[in-house]
Design a protein around this motif. Structure first.
Motif, PDB file in Angstrom:
ATOM      1  N   UNK A  24       0.827  -1.209   0.000  1.00  0.00           N
ATOM      2  CA  UNK A  24       0.000   0.000   0.000  1.00  0.00           C
ATOM      3  C   UNK A  24       0.863   1.262   0.000  1.00  0.00           C
ATOM      4  N   UNK A  25       1.986   1.179   0.668  1.00  0.00           N
ATOM      5  CA  UNK A  25       2.840   2.346   0.837  1.00  0.00           C
ATOM      6  C   UNK A  25       3.718   2.620  -0.393  1.00  0.00           C
ATOM      7  N   UNK A  38      11.026  -8.678   3.903  1.00  0.00           N
ATOM      8  CA  UNK A  38      11.396  -9.250   5.207  1.00  0.00           C
ATOM      9  C   UNK A  38      11.879  -8.167   6.164  1.00  0.00           C
ATOM     10  N   UNK A  39      12.695  -7.238   5.662  1.00  0.00           N
ATOM     11  CA  UNK A  39      13.202  -6.158   6.518  1.00  0.00           C
ATOM     12  C   UNK A  39      12.067  -5.282   7.021  1.00  0.00           C
ATOM     13  N   UNK A  40      11.126  -4.957   6.146  1.00  0.00           N
ATOM     14  CA  UNK A  40       9.994  -4.127   6.545  1.00  0.00           C
ATOM     15  C   UNK A  40       9.147  -4.853   7.579  1.00  0.00           C
ATOM     16  N   UNK A  70      -0.275   4.860   6.990  1.00  0.00           N
ATOM     17  CA  UNK A  70       0.359   4.853   5.678  1.00  0.00           C
ATOM     18  C   UNK A  70      -0.255   5.906   4.769  1.00  0.00           C
ATOM     19  N   UNK A  71       0.604   6.610   4.071  1.00  0.00           N
ATOM     20  CA  UNK A  71       0.183   7.486   2.982  1.00  0.00           C
ATOM     21  C   UNK A  71       0.394   6.698   1.694  1.00  0.00           C
ATOM     22  N   UNK A  72      -0.700   6.338   1.038  1.00  0.00           N
ATOM     23  CA  UNK A  72      -0.616   5.460  -0.132  1.00  0.00           C
ATOM     24  C   UNK A  72       0.263   6.074  -1.217  1.00  0.00           C
ATOM     25  N   UNK A  73       1.215   5.267  -1.685  1.00  0.00           N
ATOM     26  CA  UNK A  73       2.072   5.680  -2.784  1.00  0.00           C
ATOM     27  C   UNK A  73       3.133   6.698  -2.417  1.00  0.00           C
ATOM     28  N   UNK A  85       2.824   8.163   7.744  1.00  0.00           N
ATOM     29  CA  UNK A  85       2.636   9.446   8.415  1.00  0.00           C
ATOM     30  C   UNK A  85       3.314   9.393   9.778  1.00  0.00           C
ATOM     31  N   UNK A  86       4.040  10.437  10.116  1.00  0.00           N
ATOM     32  CA  UNK A  86       4.690  10.468  11.422  1.00  0.00           C
ATOM     33  C   UNK A  86       6.146  10.059  11.378  1.00  0.00           C
TER      34      UNK A  86
END
Length: 578
Positions: free
Chosen positions: A489-490, A511-513, A525-528, A533-534
């Motif tokens: 999504x991000x 895996x890291x994420x 999440x801000x899509x794309x 956020x933050x």
């Protein structure tokens, strides 16, 4: 065995009656567009096989180290390209069928088949099948064996799979086959130009045995119509003579192609074929669809596809009455029944005035007549039979996939991805009957209630994905998938599918994420935008009180904080125009 996946109403009635009288009162549509009849007692098996044969079908070639059921696109379009597809698929099914009398001796008391197999209606009447099958070009294709001139006394090292389609239509997983043919037309759209040929695909593998692997087929080249049948025989002969007969786990032709490389394999085939294979011709981009809903055949009639859970044709207690519905459709409408590669059903040859009756029968029996009401996961979903029917199964697949579809889609919907198309598949073991390794997301049985997760197959079904995690308990499914969907999504690109995204970013980044991900943080999440956020330093901004009130209401509706909503609006609107 059902070449092209097409069953006439007469044959379907026989199968339906046999399932009721001698089976467990259901039929199974397989992932290779064929029928399985379960629960037949040994003492009644001979009668069942003979009855199927007398109806104009047969079970010969349903298993064994020979050519299996020849697949095509299930779309029943009556265009020149699709007509050629069905003609050549049916012809190949006939010329590569075993010729031994053993089947008739064992199951038919030595009698020859009384009824011509119905799929021969698609074959050019001017073709002498016996002559084509037995033609010897003098280059080692034929063995000289009296009963089996092509297969010889030892047949093939392993099973052999072929599929035929038209360019652009990859509704059949072309690249999982030993041979895949793509019909190409001349610019007039009426004349067959020839076939692009792919070779060396296959799904079967074994957990923790790296010498076995799933493989997508390579492009071999282009062949003209007059040569395609002889080329298929030559490829079969190469596998017959050079395939691995020492280690059965490595006996499929994909390992031969992998070992020799596509150039070495092409050279070997040309020795048997007696001609140079032309370069691959340009093709349209592949597209996957399972042809659900209504479609105009192009000859004044229509076909309609509808979803069936894992291809199981039965009357479900408290659920869809699929078996009764399909029998009524065959009885009242006289339609052909086409099995799709994704285990769904198409009813074809429907006159326009009977479309309403078809929808009425489906609705009456609890089958969703409106495909738009299905989740995006249903169309591409496949599950093998697994427990309790398959002796190789490690865990569940068919019996649980409806629940898993709901769970995966429920998670995606909660994360704002509910409308995203996704090819999702499950198998009870690693042998790959449900073609999991081509899917965008797949669960492959690795232990009791435990699955290996595969990612990175594409929406176009033109490549194998990768193993992400090996031993995921079913109770941990959502927790495992949430960070993957969050990253998608991000960081996805506009219109980028889930599988293509996973393939692009790779296992390491996912895996890291996931290792740093905090459950529920997808809400930030801000899509794309490539971040949450933050993650940056936050600053306060004074705004009009009325605007603040309106933002507060809107943020509550969207289940976001005012800061999250404002940041997303600024990124999407003001800064998105930079």
């Amino acid at each position: 065995k059902v070449p092209c996946g097409i069953t006439t109403p007469e044959v379907y009635k026989v199968l339906d009656d046999l399932a009721t009288d001698y089976g467990q009162n259901d039929l199974k549509a397989t992932t290779r567009m064929a029928w399985q009849l379960h629960g037949v007692k040994k003492g009644q098996l001979k009668h069942v096989i003979k009855t199927i044969r007398e109806a104009g079908s047969n079970t010969l070639g349903g298993c064994g180290d020979i050519n299996r059921n020849v697949m095509t696109s299930p779309a029943n379009f009556k265009t020149p390209a699709y007509n050629e597809m069905r003609k050549y698929a049916s012809t190949i099914a006939q010329i590569l069928a075993p010729q031994s009398d053993a089947f008739a001796d064992i199951w038919l008391d030595g009698e020859k088949q009384a009824t011509i197999e119905y799929w021969q209606r698609y074959i050019d009447g001017g073709v002498d099948l016996a002559q084509v099958a037995n033609y010897d070009n003098g280059r080692g294709v034929m063995t000289g064996h009296e009963k089996e001139p092509l297969y010889g006394k030892t047949y093939l090292p392993r099973k052999f799979k072929i599929a035929v389609t038209v360019e652009g239509d990859n509704s059949l997983d072309l690249y999982i086959n030993d041979i895949g043919l793509v019909a190409l037309m001349e610019d007039d759209g009426q004349t067959l130009k020839g076939f692009n040929v792919v070779v060396g695909g296959g799904m079967g593998r074994t957990h923790r045995k790296e010498t076995t692997f799933a493989r997508a087929a390579d492009h071999l080249g282009f062949v003209k119509p007059d040569d395609v049948l002889e080329l298929c025989k030559a490829i079969v002969a190469v596998q017959r003579d050079h395939g691995n007969r020492e280690v059965r786990a490595n006996a499929r032709m994909k390992y031969l192609v992998h070992t020799l490389g596509i150039h070495g394999f092409r050279n070997l085939v040309e020795e048997y074929f007696g001609k140079k294979i032309e370069p691959v011709q340009p093709m349209k981009q592949w597209k996957f669809t399972d042809w659900l809903g209504w479609h105009d055949q192009g000859d004044g009639k229509w076909f309609k596809g509808f979803y069936v859970d894992s291809g199981r044709i039965r009357d479900n207690k408290g659920g869809p009455q699929v078996k009764s519905a399909l029998r009524q459709l065959v009885d009242d409408v006289g339609c052909d029944v086409i099995l799709t590669p994704n285990q769904n059903i198409i009813v074809s040859e429907i006159p326009p005035e009977q479309k309403g009756l078809v929808d009425q029968i489906l609705t009456k029996h609890g089958i969703e007549a409106d495909e738009s009401k299905l989740t995006p996961l249903h169309e591409g979903a496949i599950a093998c039979a697994a427990l309790p029917l398959c002796g190789l199964a490690i865990t569940e697949a068919e019996r649980v996939i409806p629940e898993y579809i709901n769970r995966v889609h429920g998670l995606m919907d909660k994360m704002g991805l509910g409308d995203q198309e996704l090819i999702f598949r499950m198998t009870g073991c690693p042998n790959g009957c449900g073609r999991p390794y081509m899917a965008e997301l797949a669960l492959v049985g690795s232990g009791p209630n435990t699955y290996q997760i595969w990612l990175g197959g594409t929406r176009e079904l033109d490549g194998v994905g990768f193993s992400y995690l090996d031993m995921v308990k079913e109770k941990d499914l959502e927790a495992t998938l949430e960070p993957i969907f969050a990253l998608y999504k991000m960081k996805r690109k506009p219109t980028e599918g889930f599988g293509n995204f996973c393939k692009r970013v790779g296992k390491v980044q996912i895996s890291d994420f996931a290792a740093k991900y905090k459950p529920g943080s997808y809400k930030d999440i801000v899509e794309g935008a490539g971040r949450m956020i933050g993650q940056g330093k936050m600053k306060s901004v004074k705004i009009d009180a009325d605007i603040h009130t309106r933002l507060k209401v809107l943020a509550k509706q969207k289940k976001m904080t005012i800061g999250q909503l404002t940041t997303q609006y600024l990124l999407d609107g003001l800064f998105g125009q930079e």
